[in-house]
Design a protein around this motif. Structure first.
Motif, PDB file in Angstrom:
ATOM      1  N   GLU A  40       0.843  -1.198   0.000  1.00  0.00           N
ATOM      2  CA  GLU A  40       0.000   0.000   0.000  1.00  0.00           C
ATOM      3  C   GLU A  40       0.878   1.247   0.000  1.00  0.00           C
ATOM      4  OE1 GLU A  40      -3.227   0.113  -0.267  1.00  0.00           O
ATOM      5  OE2 GLU A  40      -3.844  -1.938   0.201  1.00  0.00           O
ATOM      6  N   HIS A  69      -1.343  10.424   4.905  1.00  0.00           N
ATOM      7  CA  HIS A  69      -2.594   9.645   4.855  1.00  0.00           C
ATOM      8  C   HIS A  69      -2.267   8.234   4.390  1.00  0.00           C
ATOM      9  CE1 HIS A  69      -5.108  13.161   5.555  1.00  0.00           C
ATOM     10  NE2 HIS A  69      -4.396  13.798   4.637  1.00  0.00           N
ATOM     11  N   TYR A  70      -2.989   7.267   4.922  1.00  0.00           N
ATOM     12  CA  TYR A  70      -2.799   5.869   4.512  1.00  0.00           C
ATOM     13  C   TYR A  70      -4.068   5.077   4.804  1.00  0.00           C
ATOM     14  CZ  TYR A  70      -1.661   5.754   9.521  1.00  0.00           C
ATOM     15  OH  TYR A  70      -1.692   5.917  10.887  1.00  0.00           O
ATOM     16  N   LYS A  71      -4.190   3.950   4.128  1.00  0.00           N
ATOM     17  CA  LYS A  71      -5.325   3.065   4.335  1.00  0.00           C
ATOM     18  C   LYS A  71      -5.244   2.492   5.745  1.00  0.00           C
ATOM     19  CE  LYS A  71      -7.500  -0.959   2.149  1.00  0.00           C
ATOM     20  NZ  LYS A  71      -7.331  -1.972   1.070  1.00  0.00           N
ATOM     21  N   HIS A  72      -6.359   2.570   6.483  1.00  0.00           N
ATOM     22  CA  HIS A  72      -6.338   2.124   7.874  1.00  0.00           C
ATOM     23  C   HIS A  72      -7.673   1.482   8.255  1.00  0.00           C
ATOM     24  CE1 HIS A  72      -7.940   6.211   7.722  1.00  0.00           C
ATOM     25  NE2 HIS A  72      -8.696   5.865   8.749  1.00  0.00           N
ATOM     26  N   GLU A  73      -7.656   0.791   9.382  1.00  0.00           N
ATOM     27  CA  GLU A  73      -8.861   0.142   9.889  1.00  0.00           C
ATOM     28  C   GLU A  73      -9.348   0.871  11.140  1.00  0.00           C
ATOM     29  OE1 GLU A  73      -8.223  -4.100  10.466  1.00  0.00           O
ATOM     30  OE2 GLU A  73      -6.663  -4.047   8.915  1.00  0.00           O
ATOM     31  N   GLU A 107      -5.801   4.897  14.230  1.00  0.00           N
ATOM     32  CA  GLU A 107      -6.141   4.953  12.800  1.00  0.00           C
ATOM     33  C   GLU A 107      -5.071   5.758  12.044  1.00  0.00           C
ATOM     34  OE1 GLU A 107     -10.290   6.070  12.669  1.00  0.00           O
ATOM     35  OE2 GLU A 107     -10.840   4.377  13.950  1.00  0.00           O
ATOM     36  N   GLU A 108      -5.407   6.949  11.515  1.00  0.00           N
ATOM     37  CA  GLU A 108      -4.349   7.740  10.855  1.00  0.00           C
ATOM     38  C   GLU A 108      -4.198   9.117  11.493  1.00  0.00           C
ATOM     39  OE1 GLU A 108      -4.848   8.677   6.728  1.00  0.00           O
ATOM     40  OE2 GLU A 108      -6.708   9.790   7.059  1.00  0.00           O
TER      41      GLU A 108
END
Length: 200
Positions: A40, A69-73, A107-108
């Motif tokens: 990612e 910013h990054y893909k997170h859960e 998260e981010e």
């Protein structure tokens, strides 16, 4: 037609994911400091300057904390690092210089994370060529971590040397890196002032 569009989208996604890995391998970040490249991408912006796998910025342009910013859960904690694997110069056996290290990031939301090393921008010494500055995100599967690292301020330049993100990740059982990006920078006229501020 629906299946065709879905197939095209899946191919595009796979291509972009493969792109991250291939860029990290091309830049030799894998295997120089990590065993496996992330798939990612971390979005990194210094004002209007966007970092995109090897973008060249000056130390002056990258002096302030970037937007990340990054893909997170949801509900998951992460660790962010920015490291220079080319300190003091590229080639031969070197240990990394930690430029930024934040753990327990919800998260981010990096501003709510635990700062282990305050951000300092690139400051490569004169005549050492272009240094790689690598951003990596790791997932904390076990939740909040009690880090026993010394907290580093801007002035703790000498304490930032001889870092290893691989050993750090192993020590705290971090998953990843799950996302990454990198840029390059070389000496400019403001570096001596940065070195003074870092106590180098």
């Amino acid at each position: 037609m629906k299946y065709l569009i879905t197939g095209i989208l899946l191919c595009a996604i796979n291509f972009s994911l493969g792109d991250v890995e291939s860029e990290f391998k091309k830049a030799k970040i894998e295997p120089d400091i990590i065993d496996k490249a992330p798939i990612e991408k971390i979005e990194v912006k210094y004002g209007k300057k966007v970092v995109d796998f090897g973008t060249e910025l000056t130390p002056t342009e990258a002096h302030e904390i970037p937007e990340i910013h990054y893909k997170h859960e949801g509900g998951v904690l992460y660790t962010l690092v920015m490291t220079d694997p080319d300190a003091p110069r590229r080639g031969g056996y070197n240990r990394e210089f930690r430029h930024w290290l934040v753990g327990n990031i919800p998260e981010e939301n990096i501003a709510k994370g635990e700062i282990l090393a305050e951000y300092v921008g690139p400051a490569p010494p004169k005549n050492t060529g272009k240094h790689r500055y690598v951003f990596l995100i790791y997932k904390q599967n076990q939740g909040a971590i009690t880090f026993d690292e010394r907290r580093l301020s801007t002035w703790d330049g000498s304490q930032r040397k001889r870092f290893s993100i691989k050993k750090f990740a192993e020590k705290y059982n971090l998953e990843g890196p799950i996302a990454g990006n990198f840029m390059v920078a070389e000496y400019d006229d403001n570096v001596p002032a940065y070195h003074k501020r870092l106590n180098l």
